[in-house]
Design an enzyme around this catalytic site. Structure first.
Site, PDB file in Angstrom:
ATOM      1  N   ARG A  55      17.479  77.001   5.722  1.00  9.50           N
ATOM      2  CA  ARG A  55      18.450  77.408   6.448  1.00  9.50           C
ATOM      3  C   ARG A  55      18.557  76.800   7.950  1.00  9.50           C
ATOM      4  NH1 ARG A  55      16.986  81.565   9.803  1.00  9.50           N
ATOM      5  NH2 ARG A  55      16.153  82.828   7.991  1.00  9.50           N
ATOM      6  N   TYR A 107      46.019  78.959  12.674  1.00 12.07           N
ATOM      7  CA  TYR A 107      45.640  79.287  11.349  1.00 12.07           C
ATOM      8  C   TYR A 107      45.536  80.811  11.200  1.00 12.07           C
ATOM      9  CZ  TYR A 107      43.140  79.375   6.981  1.00 12.07           C
ATOM     10  OH  TYR A 107      42.538  79.562   5.693  1.00 12.07           O
ATOM     11  N   ASP A 179      41.035  72.025  16.224  1.00 10.74           N
ATOM     12  CA  ASP A 179      40.975  72.198  15.058  1.00 10.74           C
ATOM     13  C   ASP A 179      41.578  70.790  14.185  1.00 10.74           C
ATOM     14  OD1 ASP A 179      41.106  72.511  12.316  1.00 10.74           O
ATOM     15  OD2 ASP A 179      41.221  74.671  12.425  1.00 10.74           O
ATOM     16  N   LYS A 204      39.321  70.935   3.251  1.00 11.70           N
ATOM     17  CA  LYS A 204      40.431  70.182   2.873  1.00 11.70           C
ATOM     18  C   LYS A 204      40.350  68.606   2.924  1.00 11.70           C
ATOM     19  CE  LYS A 204      41.682  74.599   3.655  1.00 11.70           C
ATOM     20  NZ  LYS A 204      41.973  74.980   4.852  1.00 11.70           N
TER      21      LYS A 204
END
Ligand code: PLP
Length: 384
Positions: A55, A107, A179, A204
């Protein structure tokens, strides 16, 4: 985190293949191995070799973090399990009482996270048209600590002036987060224009093959990076080693893919612009687009996303979206295959009835890397 195996003088293509992705020091494996392990042997009590628990850190993830940071021209980068996980972690830099300004066409997931989750913890927000400096100025309060911008926006593909927004944000001692999912660092580098943090849905274009969900945050501020690293470990929204490997594999061809996305999109824009059934084409690189002068200034080229409005209303838009054979009817974007969708009925359904409602006859394309004549013929048959 040192910029390992990165040379700032390298061109984008060299960085995409090599930055962070050096051969494995133990075996010489040319491809960064998938270190599918949760824990690491310690040489003595409390003496590890740089990794203690996955982690906190994992070598495949470290390679991805170095890679994307290098592409963004960032000193530091942190990978997350999804774009939303990256956003969540960045928003945790705020404290109760703080205020965020976001684009009025943010978004949907960003809007939901800020308006429905972070408001529970005492964060307030306003939305504004970030292309309008007066609207941005009016949105600041003495509690504003963060401005959250996306450019180009979705689905109208408007471009926001990152440099101007950085100046306005910094005057008010707020951080500017950009972004960069739609443009990618190949076409636009927000940190070099003044942004404090750049975020990605790596799902994406970075991944580029519709086979992995991931997120990323990069910055040049050591202070911000240390806080993000603390939160990344404390909150734990980290990507699996295999997902990091898939993203690294995708990133190697990012520049090559973006060139083809742009080439194909430009030809499709030309085709649509002269089509009798098309009322309006929205593409950041069209000189008729209201934000073209900003796009020209801050982007290398204009990407693979196109929106267009048809004359025949929502029925016609639906017929076209359901009538293509190569373009797949689907949400998401940025991968090798071309996708088509109707935002008003799919990705942007939640804006119905709001001032941000999307025209029902608007079609959004994510143009892939197929042979462009086939894509044009496909749209042509679906439109006739
Ligand atoms: C998809 C997307 C996100 C969310 O990322 P996930 O990887 O789906 O969590 C954030 N911003 C933009 C612009 C996106 O397109």
């Amino acid at each position: 985190m040192a910029a390992e195996n990165n040379n700032p003088e390298w061109g984008f293509g060299t960085k995409a293949v090599h930055a962070g992705q050096r051969p494995d020091p133990v075996t010489g494996a040319v491809t960064v191995p998938v270190y599918q392990t949760s824990t690491y042997q310690q040489d003595a009590v409390g003496e590890d070799r740089g990794y203690e628990y996955s982690r906190t850190g994992n070598p495949t993830r470290s390679a991805l973090e170095l890679s994307v940071a290098a592409l963004e021209g960032a000193e530091f980068g942190r990978a997350f399990a999804s774009g939303m996980a990256a956003e969540d972690t960045i928003l945790r830099l705020l404290a109760p009482g703080d205020h965020v300004i976001m684009g009025n066409d943010a978004y949907g997931g960003t809007f939901r996270l800020i308006s429905k989750v972070f408001t529970r913890f005492g964060i307030s927000y306003s939305s504004a048209n970030l292309s309008d400096p007066n609207e941005v100025k009016a949105a600041f309060t003495d509690k504003t600590r963060m401005v959250w911008a996306e450019t180009p926006t979705n689905p109208l593909l408007s471009v926001v002036d990152i440099g101007l927004l950085a100046t306005l944000s910094h005057e008010k001692k707020a951080l500017l987060v950009v972004d960069n999912t739609f443009a990618t660092p190949y076409l636009q580098k927000p940190l070099s224009l003044g942004a404090d943090i750049v975020i990605h849905s790596a799902t994406k274009y970075l991944g580029g093959h519709s086979d992995v969900v991931g997120g990323f945050a990069a910055t040049n501020s050591l202070e911000i990076d240390q806080e993000l690293a603390f939160l990344q470990n404390a909150v734990g929204a980290v990507p699996a080693p295999w997902d990091c490997y898939l993203l690294l594999r995708g990133i190697k061809t990012l520049g090559v893919r973006m060139d083809r996305h742009c080439d194909n999109a430009e030809k499709i824009v030309e085709f649509l612009s002269s089509h009798s059934k098309v009322k309006e084409v929205l593409y950041p690189g069209l000189s008729t687009h209201p934000t073209f002068s900003i796009a020209e200034k801050q982007m290398e080229r204009y990407g693979g996303m196109i929106s267009f409005i048809v004359n025949g209303g929502k029925e016609q838009a639906r017929d076209i979206a359901q009538g293509t054979k190569i373009f797949t009817l689907a949400e998401s974007l940025g991968a090798v295959e071309s996708l088509i969708e109707i935002p008003a009925a799919m990705t942007h359904l939640s804006t119905e009835g709001s001032p941000l409602e999307v025209d029902k006859s608007l079609i959004r394309l994510s143009v892939g890397i197929e042979t462009v004549d086939d894509l044009i013929n496909d749209l042509d048959q679906a439109m006739s």
